[in-house]
Every structure is written in structure tokens, then in C-alpha cells.
Design a protein around this motif. Structure first.
Motif, PDB file in Angstrom:
ATOM      1  N   ARG A  45     -55.257 -12.229 -21.932  1.00 39.98           N
ATOM      2  CA  ARG A  45     -54.348 -12.095 -23.063  1.00 39.98           C
ATOM      3  C   ARG A  45     -53.050 -11.477 -22.567  1.00 39.98           C
ATOM      4  NH1 ARG A  45     -53.770  -6.978 -24.880  1.00 39.98           N
ATOM      5  NH2 ARG A  45     -55.442  -5.464 -24.540  1.00 39.98           N
ATOM      6  N   THR A  46     -51.980 -11.689 -23.332  1.00 42.18           N
ATOM      7  CA  THR A  46     -50.652 -11.222 -22.945  1.00 42.18           C
ATOM      8  C   THR A  46     -50.606  -9.707 -22.878  1.00 42.18           C
ATOM      9  OG1 THR A  46     -49.682 -13.147 -24.034  1.00 42.18           O
ATOM     10  CG2 THR A  46     -48.192 -11.331 -23.483  1.00 42.18           C
ATOM     11  N   TYR A  47     -49.968  -9.196 -21.849  1.00 40.31           N
ATOM     12  CA  TYR A  47     -49.792  -7.753 -21.707  1.00 40.31           C
ATOM     13  C   TYR A  47     -48.854  -7.228 -22.800  1.00 40.31           C
ATOM     14  CZ  TYR A  47     -48.047  -3.298 -19.915  1.00 40.31           C
ATOM     15  OH  TYR A  47     -47.683  -1.982 -19.781  1.00 40.31           O
ATOM     16  N   THR A  48     -49.210  -6.105 -23.406  1.00 34.92           N
ATOM     17  CA  THR A  48     -48.347  -5.434 -24.374  1.00 34.92           C
ATOM     18  C   THR A  48     -48.186  -3.986 -23.953  1.00 34.92           C
ATOM     19  OG1 THR A  48     -50.237  -4.870 -25.794  1.00 34.92           O
ATOM     20  CG2 THR A  48     -49.043  -6.908 -26.290  1.00 34.92           C
ATOM     21  N   LYS A  66     -45.519 -14.366 -15.810  1.00 39.46           N
ATOM     22  CA  LYS A  66     -45.787 -13.634 -17.037  1.00 39.46           C
ATOM     23  C   LYS A  66     -46.948 -12.678 -16.804  1.00 39.46           C
ATOM     24  CE  LYS A  66     -44.189 -17.286 -20.178  1.00 39.46           C
ATOM     25  NZ  LYS A  66     -44.556 -18.179 -21.317  1.00 39.46           N
ATOM     26  N   TYR A  68     -50.292 -10.930 -17.721  1.00 35.23           N
ATOM     27  CA  TYR A  68     -51.521 -11.069 -18.486  1.00 35.23           C
ATOM     28  C   TYR A  68     -52.524 -10.034 -18.000  1.00 35.23           C
ATOM     29  CZ  TYR A  68     -49.890 -15.610 -20.213  1.00 35.23           C
ATOM     30  OH  TYR A  68     -49.177 -16.613 -20.814  1.00 35.23           O
TER      31      TYR A  68
END
Length: 284
Positions: A45-48, A66, A68
Motif C-alpha cells: 500500500r502507498t506510504y503515508t 513511488k 510503498y
């Protein structure tokens, strides 16, 4: 509206910290506190901001440019529930606003990470159940309409508004009922969740009243007016009793393995969430 859009935007980067086993069968975006090869890999999942940078997969970054992080099979949704004290002692305008802001803030944290949020109060069952950030605005508007109007003591009736099988249960109250009543109430709450957290709110004036001399006071629960004469000695005696009650409540929470935090309205919602709760390791 309980919270501004700026505060709601900041809350989406906050996550709950809980040792409790995740409940629910659906995926959420809550990050497990246990990292290691023993966990079964699921997907990415996308890093936040706020995620552990050690979980970034740099091989994926090299291919996609990107960030992740790896998600594991134990990353199930959190099920967060808040029970709100709506007894008449909560009718102080500033205290009541702060209490509802806490409900919305906890809800926004939950919903922002695709976890399940609900809240309840005496007499209304569970008026809100949702999952997903798109419900944050509805929660903000709905909680603004809740009124503190229960004529019954919170501790003797709130167990009727508790759901079962939640990951974390938050209790928002001013904590003014007798310790014996809290003792009885705490005997019920572990049926709802193993991770239970009591948020006791008050005002500076409640703890250390500044009024002196002959004054007219209004009982916020009965709306009766009483003429009293307050001296420095009486104020000190009241403050001592108030602090003793809070210490007894805190000790009772420790015995029942319930987390507790005492907040003042004057702190404000941002300090309560981003400083006090973070320092207590309730959120990260």
C-alpha cells in the motif's frame, strides 16, 4: 461543525496504537506494531506520513519511483467505538463542545485509515456506524446535533449502549459519579473490548473555582439556583475533594486495566490529540 477542515486533514496522518488483536475480517490500513518475517506478506500500500520508513520496499521504489510499504495478513481493520456521556452534568457549554470534538476526532482518525468506527450514547443505541474517509463529514455534522439530556447517571445506564467485539473502546465523560458506581460500570465494559480507554474531561474552574464571596450558583443538572458564600478555605477544600476523586478514579482504572487520561477544555482538541494522547502512546 465540530472540527475545521484543517484539523480533519491533520488527523488523517494519526494512527491508533493498540496491543489488542485486530477484529473484523476486512482489510484496513492500520499498521501492525509487530514487524518481522513471521508475518505473512499480503500486498503493498502507498506510504503515508507516520508509517515506519523501515517498511518501505526499496525494490518497488526502484521500479516505480513511488514509496510503498509491505502489508501483512494480520493488518485487519480496527473496530473503534466511542460511548459518550450525555448526562446533565455534561451540559456546561465548553465541556460539551470539547466532548463532542473528541468523538469526531477519534472518528476521523479511524475513518481515514479505512477502519470501522461507531459511537453511542444512552437512549440512542448506536446512531453512527461507518467505514471509510467519505463518512467523516457526515460524522462531523451528526455529532454536532447530539444533546446532553439524559436524566439518568451515566455509570448506571451506559453499559446498555455498549456494543460487543470492538478493538478499542473509548469512554468520554466528566467522571463525576461516585467511585462505587464506576466500580460497577467497569465490571461490564470488558465485554465490549479488551483495550478500554477512559477520557475524563473537565474545566479549570471545576478543579479550582475562582469565585469568592456571596454568589448565586445554578445546579446544571436540576437548574436550581442557590445563594452561597465562598471563602478561600472552602475553595481549597473543594479542590482537594475534586482531586482525590480523580485519583481514586485513576487507581480504579489501573486495577481494571483500563487506560485513562484527564483532559481539560482549556487544552483544546489539537493539544489533546497531538500532544497528550501521543505522549501516552494512544496514537502515533
Amino acid at each position: 461543525m465540530m472540527l475545521t477542515q484543517d484539523i480533519i486533514a491533520r488527523l488523517q496522518h494519526v494512527r491508533f496504537v493498540t496491543p489488542s488483536k485486530k477484529r473484523g475480517q476486512h482489510k484496513g490500513s492500520h499498521v501492525s506494531l509487530q514487524y518481522g518475517s513471521s508475518l505473512d506478506f499480503s500486498d503493498f500500500r502507498t506510504y503515508t506520513p507516520g508509517d515506519d520508513v523501515r517498511q518501505i520496499d526499496w525494490h518497488v521504489y526502484g521500479r516505480t519511483q513511488k514509496h510503498y510499504i509491505k502489508r501483512f495478513l494480520d493488518e485487519q481493520e480496527l473496530r473503534i467505538h466511542v460511548v459518550l456521556d450525555t448526562s446533565l452534568s455534561m451540559r456546561d457549554e465548553a465541556k460539551w463542545l470539547f466532548a463532542r470534538q473528541l468523538v469526531v476526532a477519534l472518528g476521523c482518525i479511524t475513518l481515514s485509515h479505512d477502519d470501522h468506527f461507531s459511537y453511542s450514547y444512552v437512549g440512542q443505541g448506536i446512531p453512527f456506524r461507518a467505514k471509510g474517509s467519505r463518512f467523516r463529514h457526515r460524522l462531523n455534522e451528526q455529532v454536532a446535533q447530539v444533546v446532553a439530556q439524559s436524566n439518568e447517571p451515566f455509570t448506571t445506564t451506559a453499559h446498555k449502549a455498549l456494543p460487543k467485539d470492538r478493538t478499542v473502546l473509548f469512554i468520554i465523560t466528566d467522571g463525576l459519579e461516585a467511585i462505587s458506581q464506576w466500580e460497577q460500570f467497569f465490571q461490564h465494559v470488558h465485554r465490549s473490548a479488551k483495550d478500554i480507554r477512559l477520557l475524563v474531561i473537565g474545566t479549570d474552574d471545576e478543579q479550582q473555582p475562582k469565585l469568592r464571596g456571596d454568589v448565586a450558583l445554578r445546579d446544571i443538572e436540576t437548574n436550581e439556583h442557590v445563594q452561597v458564600s465562598l471563602t478561600d478555605e472552602q475553595a481549597r477544600s473543594y479542590t482537594a475533594r475534586y482531586n482525590a476523586h480523580r485519583e481514586q478514579l485513576s487507581e480504579l482504572c489501573r486495577r481494571h486495566q483500563i487506560g485513562s487520561l484527564f483532559l481539560t477544555v482549556e487544552q483544546g482538541i489539537t493539544q489533546a490529540i497531538f500532544q497528550t494522547m501521543r505522549q501516552a502512546r494512544w496514537v502515533m
